[in-house]
Scaffold this active site. Structure first.
Site, PDB file in Angstrom:
ATOM      1  N   TYR A   1      -0.939 -10.614  31.549  1.00 52.86           N
ATOM      2  CA  TYR A   1      -0.955 -10.762  33.012  1.00 52.86           C
ATOM      3  C   TYR A   1      -1.637  -9.569  33.659  1.00 52.86           C
ATOM      4  O   TYR A   1      -1.271  -8.429  33.392  1.00 52.86           O
ATOM      5  CB  TYR A   1       0.469 -10.852  33.565  1.00 52.86           C
ATOM      6  CG  TYR A   1       1.299 -12.026  33.126  1.00 52.86           C
ATOM      7  CD1 TYR A   1       0.735 -13.126  32.477  1.00 52.86           C
ATOM      8  CD2 TYR A   1       2.684 -12.024  33.322  1.00 52.86           C
ATOM      9  CE1 TYR A   1       1.525 -14.191  32.059  1.00 52.86           C
ATOM     10  CE2 TYR A   1       3.469 -13.088  32.918  1.00 52.86           C
ATOM     11  CZ  TYR A   1       2.878 -14.161  32.276  1.00 52.86           C
ATOM     12  OH  TYR A   1       3.677 -15.209  31.862  1.00 52.86           O
TER      13      TYR A   1
ATOM     14  N   GLY B   1       3.850 -24.060  42.165  1.00 54.73           N
ATOM     15  CA  GLY B   1       3.971 -24.147  43.617  1.00 54.73           C
ATOM     16  C   GLY B   1       4.011 -25.564  44.144  1.00 54.73           C
ATOM     17  O   GLY B   1       4.344 -25.788  45.319  1.00 54.73           O
TER      18      GLY B   1
ATOM     19  N   LEU C   1       6.108 -27.898  43.634  1.00 54.34           N
ATOM     20  CA  LEU C   1       7.453 -28.318  44.007  1.00 54.34           C
ATOM     21  C   LEU C   1       8.026 -27.562  45.209  1.00 54.34           C
ATOM     22  O   LEU C   1       9.196 -27.732  45.551  1.00 54.34           O
ATOM     23  CB  LEU C   1       8.390 -28.194  42.805  1.00 54.34           C
ATOM     24  CG  LEU C   1       8.077 -29.168  41.659  1.00 54.34           C
ATOM     25  CD1 LEU C   1       8.938 -28.867  40.441  1.00 54.34           C
ATOM     26  CD2 LEU C   1       8.262 -30.608  42.105  1.00 54.34           C
TER      27      LEU C   1
END
Length: 315
Positions: free
Chosen positions: A51, A212, A214
């Site tokens: 990340y 995102g 949901l």
């Protein structure tokens, strides 16, 4: 709080995702999110050495470095830190040499001498499981990691890891990180739920909010314009996905909470799920996530959500 599988880790039932740190949130904003998360009772953050290599100008390790600079403020004992190995461009795969080197690099970026939960981020078909399991075992015995996790492993691969670890007397994993959410249920429920229960693995789902989708904010292609997660969330924009969101929004309105809160609370109600992973790019996104840790859905609400989201495999 919830105990993480067979470990002694007592974790808040929401795992804060660190994938946004250094990507959609800069260091200062990320620190604000971490401050607010801990102040609200959170103690569990998830990261990975890769990340966020996909962001322009990044090379991997940005999330860990930001978490490390926050920990340096004297916060190490307040946070349970999870990170992963095998996808960083400089440390690909699960060879013993690579695992040792990647762990050392993660520890340096995090500014700590131990990692609470260290995942094999994905299987490595080019390395024998015995070699990888031995390398993780050595890190535990050296005190550099406390517990082992597996991410993106199939049921067969999980069984193989446990068989090898038990045969050689290696430390066994305590956690599994699969993709699982209201619009992507099939893989976990059809394959991974049983193996997780059999090995007493704590399940910590990623993409808990379907990148995102949901949150209920995305109802058309136009809604995705200019959004960092458009490519990931956009794949759920179909008749099934929109039907799930409609039901989710309806239940959320009944409870007077955010759709994201309901989606995470539904996950938390599932067997073996200890702490869904969800990220916040800003402090104002955090309350909806934190509220999920205490929201208890009724049997009727769970049945409605189950029926609307009956497993459909998303390609």
């Amino acid at each position: 709080m919830s105990i993480l599988g067979t470990s002694n880790l007592d974790v808040f039932p929401l795992n804060l995702g660190g994938n946004t740190f250094g990507w959609t949130s800069d260091e200062a904003t990320s620190h604000q999110v971490l401050d607010a998360f801990v102040q609200a009772g959170g103690n569990f953050v998830d990261s990975a050495d890769v990340y966020s290599v996909w962001a322009p100008g990044n090379s991997g390790g940005e999330s860990e470095a930001i978490i490390g600079s926050w920990l340096a403020k004297g916060q190490r004992e307040r946070l349970i830190v999870a990170t992963k190995v095998s996808q960083h461009p400089e440390f690909p795969g699960l060879s013993a040499t690579n695992i040792a080197a990647a762990a050392a690099a993660s520890l340096q970026r995090l500014g700590t001498d131990y990692i609470d939960l260290y995942y094999a981020h994905q299987p490595d078909d080019n390395t024998p499981v015995a070699e990888s399991a031995a390398a993780f075992d050595a890190l535990v015995r050296a005190g550099k990691i406390r517990h082992i996790g597996l991410s993106n492993f199939s049921a067969e691969q999980i069984d193989e890891w446990f068989a090898v670890a038990n045969e050689h007397g290696f430390v066994t994993p305590v956690a599994l990180q699969p993709q699982y959410n209201l619009v992507a249920r099939a893989e976990f429920e059809n394959e991974l739920a049983a193996v997780s229960a059999r090995h007493q693995l704590a399940v910590l789902p990623y993409f808990s909010l379907a990148s995102g989708f949901l949150t209920g904010k995305y109802r058309s292609e136009a809604d995705f314009e200019g959004k960092a997660r458009a490519g990931m969330a956009g794949r759920y924009l179909n008749e099934h996905g929109l039907s799930v969101v409609d039901t989710l929004v309806s239940v959320a309105a009944e409870l007077k909470v955010e759709p994201a809160t309901v989606a995470l609370a539904w996950l938390r109600s599932r067997e073996s799920i200890v702490a869904p992973i969800a990220s916040a790019s800003s402090v104002d996104q955090l309350p909806a996530l934190m509220d999920s840790a205490t929201l208890e859905l009724s049997g009727e609400q769970l049945e409605i959500l189950d029926a609307a989201s009956e497993p459909v495999q998303v390609s």
